[in-house]
Design an enzyme around this catalytic site. Structure first.
Site, PDB file in Angstrom:
ATOM      1  N   HIS A 194       0.884  -1.175   0.000  1.00  0.00           N
ATOM      2  CA  HIS A 194       0.000   0.000   0.000  1.00  0.00           C
ATOM      3  C   HIS A 194       0.920   1.223   0.000  1.00  0.00           C
ATOM      4  O   HIS A 194       2.046   1.164   0.513  1.00  0.00           O
ATOM      5  CB  HIS A 194      -0.830  -0.058   1.279  1.00  0.00           C
ATOM      6  CG  HIS A 194      -1.871   1.001   1.427  1.00  0.00           C
ATOM      7  ND1 HIS A 194      -1.581   2.274   1.844  1.00  0.00           N
ATOM      8  CD2 HIS A 194      -3.214   0.970   1.242  1.00  0.00           C
ATOM      9  CE1 HIS A 194      -2.711   2.971   1.914  1.00  0.00           C
ATOM     10  NE2 HIS A 194      -3.708   2.207   1.558  1.00  0.00           N
ATOM     11  N   CYS A 251      -4.838   2.651  -3.611  1.00  0.00           N
ATOM     12  CA  CYS A 251      -3.584   3.118  -3.017  1.00  0.00           C
ATOM     13  C   CYS A 251      -2.472   2.097  -3.191  1.00  0.00           C
ATOM     14  O   CYS A 251      -1.620   1.927  -2.319  1.00  0.00           O
ATOM     15  CB  CYS A 251      -3.745   3.437  -1.532  1.00  0.00           C
ATOM     16  SG  CYS A 251      -4.837   4.795  -1.227  1.00  0.00           S
ATOM     17  N   ASP A 304       3.208  -4.751   7.536  1.00  0.00           N
ATOM     18  CA  ASP A 304       1.988  -3.946   7.449  1.00  0.00           C
ATOM     19  C   ASP A 304       0.820  -4.926   7.579  1.00  0.00           C
ATOM     20  O   ASP A 304       0.508  -5.665   6.647  1.00  0.00           O
ATOM     21  CB  ASP A 304       1.967  -3.212   6.106  1.00  0.00           C
ATOM     22  CG  ASP A 304       0.657  -2.455   5.872  1.00  0.00           C
ATOM     23  OD1 ASP A 304      -0.303  -2.659   6.653  1.00  0.00           O
ATOM     24  OD2 ASP A 304       0.603  -1.683   4.902  1.00  0.00           O
ATOM     25  N   LYS A 349     -10.372  -0.796  10.522  1.00  0.00           N
ATOM     26  CA  LYS A 349     -10.583  -1.976   9.670  1.00  0.00           C
ATOM     27  C   LYS A 349     -10.900  -3.192  10.537  1.00  0.00           C
ATOM     28  O   LYS A 349     -11.040  -4.311  10.046  1.00  0.00           O
ATOM     29  CB  LYS A 349      -9.325  -2.251   8.840  1.00  0.00           C
ATOM     30  CG  LYS A 349      -8.987  -1.136   7.853  1.00  0.00           C
ATOM     31  CD  LYS A 349      -7.790  -1.499   7.015  1.00  0.00           C
ATOM     32  CE  LYS A 349      -7.131  -0.312   6.357  1.00  0.00           C
ATOM     33  NZ  LYS A 349      -7.828   0.193   5.179  1.00  0.00           N
ATOM     34  N   GLN A 397      -4.425  -5.247   6.617  1.00  0.00           N
ATOM     35  CA  GLN A 397      -5.439  -6.128   6.016  1.00  0.00           C
ATOM     36  C   GLN A 397      -5.442  -7.521   6.629  1.00  0.00           C
ATOM     37  O   GLN A 397      -6.300  -8.335   6.289  1.00  0.00           O
ATOM     38  CB  GLN A 397      -5.195  -6.248   4.500  1.00  0.00           C
ATOM     39  CG  GLN A 397      -5.415  -4.970   3.738  1.00  0.00           C
ATOM     40  CD  GLN A 397      -6.846  -4.465   3.834  1.00  0.00           C
ATOM     41  OE1 GLN A 397      -7.781  -5.203   4.153  1.00  0.00           O
ATOM     42  NE2 GLN A 397      -7.032  -3.186   3.579  1.00  0.00           N
TER      43      GLN A 397
HETATM   44  C1  PLP Z   1      -2.299  -2.752   3.450  1.00  0.00           C
HETATM   45  C2  PLP Z   1      -2.638  -1.406   3.978  1.00  0.00           C
HETATM   46  N1  PLP Z   1      -1.684  -0.668   4.561  1.00  0.00           N
HETATM   47  C3  PLP Z   1      -1.950   0.538   5.075  1.00  0.00           C
HETATM   48  C4  PLP Z   1      -3.197   1.095   5.023  1.00  0.00           C
HETATM   49  C5  PLP Z   1      -3.412   2.451   5.599  1.00  0.00           C
HETATM   50  O1  PLP Z   1      -4.220   2.393   6.706  1.00  0.00           O
HETATM   51  P1  PLP Z   1      -4.708   3.745   7.425  1.00  0.00           P
HETATM   52  O2  PLP Z   1      -5.289   4.593   6.342  1.00  0.00           O
HETATM   53  O3  PLP Z   1      -5.727   3.272   8.395  1.00  0.00           O
HETATM   54  O4  PLP Z   1      -3.529   4.361   8.075  1.00  0.00           O
HETATM   55  C6  PLP Z   1      -4.222   0.363   4.412  1.00  0.00           C
HETATM   56  C7  PLP Z   1      -5.593   0.863   4.278  1.00  0.00           C
HETATM   57  O5  PLP Z   1      -5.927   1.942   3.980  1.00  0.00           O
HETATM   58  C8  PLP Z   1      -3.933  -0.912   3.878  1.00  0.00           C
HETATM   59  O6  PLP Z   1      -4.873  -1.626   3.272  1.00  0.00           O
END
Ligand code: PLP
Lengths: 419, 161
Positions: A136, A377, A213, A239, A216
């Site tokens: 991401h 993203c 990370d 999430k 998900q």
């Molecule tokens: C794999 C992954 N990493 C990071 C994020 C970023 O999360 P957040 O926007 O809650 O900081 C997301 C989702 O938006 C994600 O799906």
């Protein structure tokens, strides 16, 4: 066994009581465009059960004050509930100690914390950071900023057409300049579950720390940071049926202690004079300022809720949904599933021939169906698959086989409109 | 609540399937590329203006049905018009699509009123206005325009995650 029984079986292999669970989620009773809401955008943000909503209301009506400051009754209650939430999260990911659990505003801030606290201290000119094509943007951009600042280099693990990391290539990327690995546990765009335990072991054998990370993964699988043996694990509350504005960074205590603070301010210090400031111990060193107290307590209630259902039961039901949805969608001519990794979480990215994802999203919305369309993203994944965007249905444990049927019917309607 | 289906009317679906003036022009007097970085869509617009009149116009690109139909209908609407007339139409279209003016208050809008419904769909407004932004950019010798530019009336990102 009759044909009818066979379909029944493929539609619902487990005895998961999804209707009882749905009753906990008031938002699932909404109608959108006069149709029952079919919420399939859980990878972006999941919904909140009444139990968590009630916990937030209770905190706000009976327990709120600032924490770690006053000696008065409410401050003590709020502090103890906040720290209790930390212990709930500790148990949820099986961290060794509660001080290894840092409250952040989300995955993005957690990764930025590691970039500033660890990266800026320990990564220098000519050093290399390994990331993957599946990341991401939240696990790409901070490292690019660091690489630019320090003159470090980013190396990227490629994927195959199914959306699986090429582990041979990962291993070949290591050399004596490799200083850090950042890898997503589960791809948000394709759903691929990465073999992170093996990847971590490989990196550790070369003395390289690994950030996972888990944005998900945490909502869909049991996470055991000690078993994974990761150095950092980041995820988001929203999430995970929790509030927005809260997330977790797990970090190995010794590493956290070696790091520099990320933000300066109150709560992260032991003493301040204009000559010298002594930083507080972990986790407080990384929690400058008043944290989102209610959100942290709400997240604690959310992981209680999920644990009571059981992460294994959640994962099993979601896998049933994914298998059923994948089978159904694959039977529609002119629809292509993107991301066919052998190990997948309940994310279904797809393309419909001749129809742009944005048109699909708008038309499915007409049917009350919420999916995500766009690049998710994760533009490097899109570039690798040679598509500008996909449509993505992502399932949670409160979704049903009937909702999968609604999605499939919706896609057929879209096709009809466009022929 | 908007009737979303009304957006996907026959005329829009038809222009999406059989876009008019699709392609490029060699030696255009004006040319621009428009991007919508949020969805990766991009289109090019080539124009031949001769003595103040649009003698020829063409567009090409990857985009959703709303954007493609909007581009196609834009080309048929401005072809043969003077640059001033086209600029008035650009302003009316942008005002209508962003909900600043109802289509009844856009005297030149004509058949383009089929796009009025996008003003209720904040995430789709950009799709409809990208071609018009791009034409505007071509007239004003801005080689590359983006729906994320500062002056963009809909400067709001499509959701995240
Ligand atoms: C794999 C992954 N990493 C990071 C994020 C970023 O999360 P957040 O926007 O809650 O900081 C997301 C989702 O938006 C994600 O799906």
């Amino acid at each position: 066994m009759s044909a009818n029984q066979t379909t029944q079986k493929t539609r619902s292999a487990s005895a998961f009581d999804v209707e009882r669970i749905r009753a906990d989620f008031p938002i699932l009773k909404l109608k959108v465009n006069d149709k029952p809401l079919v919420y399939l955008d859980n990878a972006a943000s999941s919904q909140m059960p009444q139990q968590v909503i009630d916990r937030l209301v209770y905190y706000q009506t009976k327990q709120h004050a600032n924490i770690h400051r006053g000696v008065h009754y409410l401050s003590e209650v709020a502090t103890s509930e906040f720290e209790e939430a930390r212990r709930k999260l500790q148990r949820f990911i099986n961290a060794n100690e509660d001080r290894e659990v840092i409250f952040t505003s989300g995955t993005t801030e957690a990764i930025n914390l590691v970039m500033h606290g660890y990266g800026r201290k320990f990564i220098g000119a000519g050093d290399e950071i390994i990331l993957t094509t599946l990341e991401h943007h939240a696990n790409i951009v901070p490292w690019q900023m660091l690489a630019e600042e320090k003159g470090a280099k980013i190396r990227v693990v490629p994927i195959n057409d199914a959306g699986e990391l090429l582990i041979d290539e990962y291993e070949k990327l290591f050399n004596d300049r490799t200083k850090f690995v950042g890898v997503t546990h589960v791809s948000n765009a394709l759903g691929s579950i990465n073999p992170i335990k093996e990847m971590i072991a490989f990196a550790h054998a070369r003395g390289v720390p690994v950030l996972v990370d888990g944005a998900q993964a945490a909502p869909h699988t049991k996470v055991d940071v000690q078993d994974l043996n990761c150095d950092f694990y980041a995820f988001s509350g929203h999430k995970l049926c929790g509030p927005t504005g809260i997330g977790i960074l797990y970090g190995r205590a010794a590493l956290l202690e070696s790091m520099q603070p990320f933000k300066g301010g109150g709560d992260m210090i032991l003493s301040v004079t204009f000559e010298k400031t002594t930083y507080n111990t972990i986790p407080h060193k990384f929690e400058a300022g008043t944290p989102p107290i209610s959100a942290a307590i709400g997240l604690g209630a959310a992981v209680d809720y999920l644990s009571a259902i059981g992460m294994d039961a959640i994962a099993a039901h979601e896998l049933d949904l994914l298998k059923y949805a994948t089978g159904q969608i694959s039977s529609i001519a002119g629809v292509r599933v993107m991301g066919t990794a052998e190990h997948k979480a309940a994310v279904l990215s797809f393309a419909v021939d001749g129809v742009h994802p944005h048109d699909i999203g708008t038309l499915l919305n007409q049917e009350g169906i919420a999916v995500r369309t766009g690049h998710h993203c994760a533009q490097p994944v899109m570039q690798r698959l040679h598509v500008p965007a996909t449509s993505r249905a992502s399932f949670a444990f409160y979704n049903t086989m009937d909702e999968v049927d609604a999605l499939i019917a919706g896609i057929r309607t879209v096709q009809k409109i466009f022929t | 609540m908007a009737d979303y289906k009304s957006l996907y009317q026959e005329v829009i679906l038809d222009h999406n399937k059989k876009p008019r003036n699709y392609g490029t022009i060699e030696n255009p007097s004006h040319h621009a590329v428009g991007h919508n970085p949020l969805c990766g869509d991009h289109i090019t617009v080539d124009v031949v203006v001769d003595e103040g009149r649009i003698n020829n116009i063409a567009f090409q690109g990857e985009s959703c049905a709303i954007c493609k139909a909007s581009a196609s209908m834009m080309t048929t609407s401005v072809k043969g018009k003077t640059r001033e007339e086209a600029e008035t139409l650009i302003q009316e279209f942008l005002a209508m699509a962003t909900g600043k003016l109802s289509h009844e208050n856009c005297p030149h809008i004509g058949r383009l009123a089929v796009f009025a419904g996008v003003s209720d769909l904040p995430t789709r407004v950009k799709c409809a206005i990208l071609p018009w932004h791009t034409l505007n950019g071509a007239f004003n010798a801005v080689a590359s325009t983006s729906t994320e530019a500062e002056e963009d009336p809909m400067h709001a990102p499509i959701g995240d995650a």
